[in-house]
Design a protein around this motif. Structure first.
Motif, mmCIF file in Angstrom:
data_model
loop_
_atom_site.group_PDB
_atom_site.id
_atom_site.type_symbol
_atom_site.label_atom_id
_atom_site.label_comp_id
_atom_site.label_asym_id
_atom_site.label_seq_id
_atom_site.Cartn_x
_atom_site.Cartn_y
_atom_site.Cartn_z
ATOM 1 N N ALA A 1 2.389 10.499 -16.383
ATOM 2 C CA ALA A 1 1.501 9.454 -16.897
ATOM 3 C C ALA A 1 2.100 8.069 -16.680
ATOM 4 C CB ALA A 1 1.225 9.686 -18.378
ATOM 5 N N LEU A 2 3.400 7.970 -16.849
ATOM 6 C CA LEU A 2 4.081 6.689 -16.629
ATOM 7 C C LEU A 2 3.979 6.257 -15.169
ATOM 8 C CD1 LEU A 2 5.857 4.555 -18.067
ATOM 9 C CD2 LEU A 2 7.830 5.865 -17.326
ATOM 10 N N ILE B 1 2.156 2.931 -13.644
ATOM 11 C CA ILE B 1 2.831 1.970 -12.772
ATOM 12 C C ILE B 1 2.057 1.796 -11.471
ATOM 13 C CG2 ILE B 1 4.927 1.553 -11.419
ATOM 14 C CD1 ILE B 1 6.485 2.947 -13.689
ATOM 15 N N ALA B 2 1.539 2.896 -10.922
ATOM 16 C CA ALA B 2 0.735 2.817 -9.698
ATOM 17 C C ALA B 2 -0.519 1.983 -9.932
ATOM 18 C CB ALA B 2 0.358 4.209 -9.217
ATOM 19 N N ALA B 3 -1.125 2.116 -11.102
ATOM 20 C CA ALA B 3 -2.314 1.324 -11.421
ATOM 21 C C ALA B 3 -1.977 -0.163 -11.515
ATOM 22 C CB ALA B 3 -2.935 1.802 -12.725
ATOM 23 N N VAL B 4 -0.843 -0.478 -12.108
ATOM 24 C CA VAL B 4 -0.422 -1.882 -12.216
ATOM 25 C C VAL B 4 -0.141 -2.458 -10.837
ATOM 26 C CG1 VAL B 4 1.437 -3.382 -13.053
ATOM 27 C CG2 VAL B 4 0.439 -1.670 -14.570
ATOM 28 N N VAL B 5 0.545 -1.701 -9.987
ATOM 29 C CA VAL B 5 0.850 -2.171 -8.634
ATOM 30 C C VAL B 5 -0.444 -2.327 -7.833
ATOM 31 C CG1 VAL B 5 1.994 -1.548 -6.458
ATOM 32 C CG2 VAL B 5 3.180 -1.232 -8.638
ATOM 33 N N TRP C 1 7.854 16.044 -18.526
ATOM 34 C CA TRP C 1 7.328 15.853 -17.175
ATOM 35 C C TRP C 1 5.937 15.231 -17.225
ATOM 36 C CZ3 TRP C 1 10.366 15.826 -13.156
ATOM 37 C CH2 TRP C 1 11.509 16.604 -13.151
ATOM 38 N N GLY C 2 5.122 15.632 -18.195
ATOM 39 C CA GLY C 2 3.782 15.066 -18.338
ATOM 40 C C GLY C 2 3.818 13.590 -18.692
ATOM 41 N N PHE C 3 4.732 13.207 -19.587
ATOM 42 C CA PHE C 3 4.879 11.797 -19.926
ATOM 43 C C PHE C 3 5.345 11.007 -18.711
ATOM 44 C CE2 PHE C 3 7.570 8.243 -21.287
ATOM 45 C CZ PHE C 3 6.635 7.501 -21.992
ATOM 46 N N ASN D 1 0.824 -1.207 0.000
ATOM 47 C CA ASN D 1 0.000 0.000 0.000
ATOM 48 C C ASN D 1 0.861 1.261 0.000
ATOM 49 O OD1 ASN D 1 -2.318 1.492 0.009
ATOM 50 N ND2 ASN D 1 -2.613 1.348 2.220
ATOM 51 N N GLU D 2 1.973 1.228 0.723
ATOM 52 C CA GLU D 2 2.865 2.382 0.759
ATOM 53 C C GLU D 2 3.489 2.635 -0.605
ATOM 54 O OE1 GLU D 2 3.374 -0.257 2.915
ATOM 55 O OE2 GLU D 2 2.370 0.583 4.654
ATOM 56 N N ASP D 3 3.764 1.567 -1.338
ATOM 57 C CA ASP D 3 4.335 1.714 -2.680
ATOM 58 C C ASP D 3 3.379 2.453 -3.600
ATOM 59 O OD1 ASP D 3 6.541 0.276 -1.836
ATOM 60 O OD2 ASP D 3 5.809 -1.626 -2.642
ATOM 61 N N ILE D 4 2.109 2.120 -3.503
ATOM 62 C CA ILE D 4 1.115 2.765 -4.358
ATOM 63 C C ILE D 4 1.045 4.257 -4.050
ATOM 64 C CG2 ILE D 4 -1.333 2.852 -4.939
ATOM 65 C CD1 ILE D 4 -1.376 -0.212 -4.242
ATOM 66 N N TRP D 5 0.996 4.599 -2.759
ATOM 67 C CA TRP D 5 0.911 6.011 -2.389
ATOM 68 C C TRP D 5 2.179 6.767 -2.755
ATOM 69 C CZ3 TRP D 5 -3.508 7.997 -2.187
ATOM 70 C CH2 TRP D 5 -4.591 7.284 -1.713
ATOM 71 N N LEU D 6 3.319 6.121 -2.663
ATOM 72 C CA LEU D 6 4.564 6.766 -3.073
ATOM 73 C C LEU D 6 4.552 7.046 -4.575
ATOM 74 C CD1 LEU D 6 7.432 7.714 -2.361
ATOM 75 C CD2 LEU D 6 8.201 5.395 -2.867
ATOM 76 N N LEU D 7 4.124 6.079 -5.363
ATOM 77 C CA LEU D 7 4.065 6.274 -6.812
ATOM 78 C C LEU D 7 3.064 7.371 -7.183
ATOM 79 C CD1 LEU D 7 4.198 2.549 -7.930
ATOM 80 C CD2 LEU D 7 5.892 4.302 -8.455
ATOM 81 N N ILE D 8 1.928 7.409 -6.507
ATOM 82 C CA ILE D 8 0.941 8.455 -6.785
ATOM 83 C C ILE D 8 1.490 9.822 -6.378
ATOM 84 C CG2 ILE D 8 -1.320 9.340 -6.095
ATOM 85 C CD1 ILE D 8 -2.281 6.423 -6.064
ATOM 86 N N GLY D 9 2.206 9.879 -5.261
ATOM 87 C CA GLY D 9 2.826 11.132 -4.837
ATOM 88 C C GLY D 9 3.838 11.643 -5.844
ATOM 89 N N VAL D 10 4.671 10.750 -6.344
ATOM 90 C CA VAL D 10 5.662 11.133 -7.353
ATOM 91 C C VAL D 10 4.957 11.606 -8.618
ATOM 92 C CG1 VAL D 10 7.471 10.240 -8.875
ATOM 93 C CG2 VAL D 10 7.488 9.661 -6.450
#
Length: 57
Positions: free
Chosen positions: A42-43, A47-51, A37-39, A2-11
């Motif tokens: 989105a990336l 990745i957050a969606a996949v995780v 930066w936009g690409f 769960n922390e990984d997802i929030w970290l990826l969303i934060g980034v």
């Protein structure tokens, strides 16, 4: 995980803010940086969606 997802969303949110900042910059020739930066944002969202899907199943 769960922390990984929030970290990826934060980034991704930070990268989105940078893309908007570069797109609205008053000086010229920054739109290319905004696209980069936009690409990246989105990336990171992808990745957050996949995780998130992997953690759900």
């Amino acid at each position: 995980m769960n922390e990984d997802i929030w970290l990826l969303i934060g980034v991704a949110c930070i990268w989105t803010a940078l893309a908007i900042g570069y797109a609205l910059a008053p000086w010229g020739d920054m739109i290319g940086y905004a696209r980069v930066w936009g690409f990246g944002a989105a990336l990171f969202f992808a990745i957050a969606a996949v995780v998130w899907r992997a953690a759900r199943s």
